[in-house]
Each structure stands twice: as structure tokens, then as C-alpha cells.
Design an enzyme around this catalytic site. Structure first.
Site, PDB file in Angstrom:
ATOM      1  N   THR A 155       0.861  -1.183   0.000  1.00 28.45           N
ATOM      2  CA  THR A 155       0.000   0.000   0.000  1.00 28.45           C
ATOM      3  C   THR A 155       0.894   1.229   0.000  1.00 28.45           C
ATOM      4  OG1 THR A 155      -1.724  -1.167   1.229  1.00 28.45           O
ATOM      5  CG2 THR A 155      -1.830   1.232   1.215  1.00 28.45           C
ATOM      6  N   LYS A 162      -6.791   1.011  -3.870  1.00 28.31           N
ATOM      7  CA  LYS A 162      -6.393   0.478  -2.561  1.00 28.31           C
ATOM      8  C   LYS A 162      -6.466   1.559  -1.490  1.00 28.31           C
ATOM      9  CE  LYS A 162      -5.002  -2.320   0.600  1.00 28.31           C
ATOM     10  NZ  LYS A 162      -3.686  -2.945   0.693  1.00 28.31           N
ATOM     11  N   LYS A 214       0.140   4.272   9.039  1.00 30.44           N
ATOM     12  CA  LYS A 214       0.729   4.495   7.712  1.00 30.44           C
ATOM     13  C   LYS A 214      -0.339   4.664   6.638  1.00 30.44           C
ATOM     14  CE  LYS A 214       2.053   0.883   5.307  1.00 30.44           C
ATOM     15  NZ  LYS A 214       1.419   0.840   3.968  1.00 30.44           N
TER      16      LYS A 214
END
Length: 301
Positions: free
Chosen positions: A100, A176, A244
Site C-alpha cells: 500500500t 487500494k 501508515k
């Protein structure tokens, strides 16, 4: 025939990568691996794979290299570090990027690899460790038809569904990012709801049973609050991952001047959990930021 299959390598044997590598072996591929923990790669080799001491040495042997590391910085190290793979991949080989990352960074990576004659698939994944091990991931992919021609069967071997979103690198990562917005917000909301129920005196197991059979249920509530009921915060996806990922969500929206109030709040909740020393625990541990609640304990024995 087995000898017609592309040679495949996997870098990163964490919760997702190990399952993906095993799924490829189950599908009949010869799989080489590299991980920063040599003992993990050695264990996979004992199962029938091949362990390599560096990404560069692995890359020299494969047609398709799958990167399943945590973030863009680790991907940079895998490809362009001191023992990086990029210079050792043969022209026409495919690098499949499953992390990601910021979509703009992914698009730039595709251009950098193209200069070396390496094809690129932007291919982040969703589904968790259990689905990775079963070869039932969802893959959000984009890239040139030539890359799919070689790597397509490899993607299918790791996945239940491969979404082909277009020729442009970065499209997979854009989808995503949106998925992670929803996942992070859903986990945070699930934790808030469970915490409120416990504080109000509703038995946690009863609340779970009712909500999972009601309109307020979500996949994340059902999955993550089961961890809370078990008192088990062994990280399948850690708090730090959503620090994150939601950070990437917010960063990607900023150039569009697009407000994300729910994502921002969820990000703050995960940051609070990480600042409290919970960053390495399962992301369901975000429930621990709520005061004055008696959370379920692990069962004895």
C-alpha cells in the site's frame, strides 16, 4: 506443463507474503524467496521453495518478482538498495508491487522500471493473512497488457479476484487507498461501538452476537471485534499499518483539496493507540484508547 510456467520470486514473507508464496507453490510454481529474516526464508525452503540471500540474487533467476513489503521505502530498498533487484531483473521481466503506497509514487516507480526494460504491475492486495494462505486475495491491479501477459497467471494463482483497472500505473494504488480509507474508518467505528457497549454494561459477547446479525454489522466489526472478544491482539494487521495507510489516504487527498473528516479522525485514533505503545499490536487494539472499560481477557489454557 510445469516447465512452461514463469519463474516466480517473492520478496517479503510476512503475514501476507508467506501465504502468497505458499499459494504459488500449491499452484505448481517453482518459487524463490527472500526475507530479511533468514530463518523464515529457510523454513519456506524446507517446504520446497528456494531461499536467496538477497533480492538481487533472487531477481536474476525469475521472470516475475512479487514485492510484498510494508511500504514504499522498503520497496525502494528491495529494488534499488545495495543488493537491489532492479538491475538484475532481465529485460521483459515483471515486477508486481503489492504494498500500500502513494499512487503518485507507484506511477513514478513504473516509469523508473521501464527505463531498465522491466515491466510493472501496480497490484496492492486485500484479504488478510487467512485469504492470502488460501490463494483467495482480492488484487487491485493496473499496468500494460504485456505485463499481464506474463504475470497474469501468477496473479490468478494468488487471488480469488484480480481487478484489472487500466493500463496506467497507480490506478491500482488509488483504489487500494480508498479501500484503506473504508477499512480504517470501519475498524475505528467498530472499536468505538464496542467500547460504548461495554461501558454501558452490555456484555461484549452479547453485543457482538446482536450486531453481527443486524444492519449495523460490517466485515471489520465481525472480524476485528472477534479479536477483542478473545482478548487476543496478536498482530495480523497492526495498529502501525493503519497509522501508515490512513496517512497515505490523507496525503493523497490533500493535492485535490478534498476533505476527509472521518479518515482524519480514524487516523488520530490509530495515532493515539501507537503513541500509547500499542503500535505493534493488532489494529483492533485501537479499542484500548477508550477509558474506563473492562475489556475481555484471554481465556485460560
Amino acid at each position: 506443463m510445469k516447465d512452461q510456467k514463469p519463474r516466480v520470486g517473492v520478496v517479503g514473507l510476512g503475514a501476507m507474503g508467506l501465504g502468497m508464496a505458499r499459494s504459488l507453490r500449491t499452484a505448481g510454481y517453482d518459487v524463490g524467496v527472500h526475507d530479511l529474516r533468514p530463518e523464515v526464508a529457510a523454513e519456506f525452503a524446507r517446504e520446497g521453495g528456494i531461499a536467496f540471500p538477497s533480492p538481487a540474487e533472487l531477481a536474476a533467476t525469475v521472470d516475475v518478482l512479487v514485492g510484498v513489503v510494508v511500504n514504499s521505502a522498503q520497496t525502494e530498498q528491495v529494488l534499488f538498495g545495495a543488493e537491489g533487484a532492479a538491475e538484475r531483473l532481465r529485460p521483459g521481466a515483471v515486477f508486481v508491487m503489492c504494498s500500500t503506497v502513494d499512487p503518485a509514487w507507484s506511477a513514478e516507480l513504473g516509469s523508473r522500471l521501464a527505463e531498465l526494460g522491466v515491466r510493472y504491475l501496480d497490484a496492492p492486495v486485500s484479504g488478510g493473512a487467512v485469504r492470502a494462505a488460501a490463494g483467495e486475495l482480492t488484487m487491485m491491479t493496473s499496468g500494460a497488457p504485456e505485463a499481464y501477459a506474463l504475470a497474469g497467471p501468477v496473479l490468478e494463482a494468488m487471488s480469488a479476484t484480480v481487478h484489472r483497472l487500466g493500463d496506467e500505473a497507480g490506478l491500482g494504488s488509488k483504489v487500494k487507498v480508498i479501500n484503506q480509507l473504508l477499512a480504517g474508518v470501519h475498524i475505528a467505528a467498530a472499536a468505538e461501538a464496542m467500547a460504548l457497549g461495554i461501558k454501558a454494561g452490555v456484555p461484549a459477547g452479547t453485543l457482538y452476537e446482536v450486531i453481527t446479525h443486524s444492519a449495523g454489522n460490517s466485515w471489520m466489526f465481525e472480524n476485528r471485534m472477534a479479536h477483542v472478544l478473545a482478548g487476543d491482539y496478536t498482530p495480523l494487521s497492526a495498529v502501525d499499518i493503519f497509522v501508515k495507510d490512513l496517512g497515505i489516504v490523507l496525503d493523497s487527498a490533500r493535492p485535490e483539496c478534498f476533505p476527509l473528516p472521518l479518515a482524519a479522525t480514524a487516523h488520530q485514533m490509530f495515532l493515539q493507540a501507537a503513541a500509547s505503545g500499542l503500535g505493534g499490536e493488532d489494529d483492533s487494539a485501537v479499542i484500548k484508547i477508550f477509558p474506563g472499560i473492562d475489556l475481555p481477557k484471554p481465556e485460560d489454557g
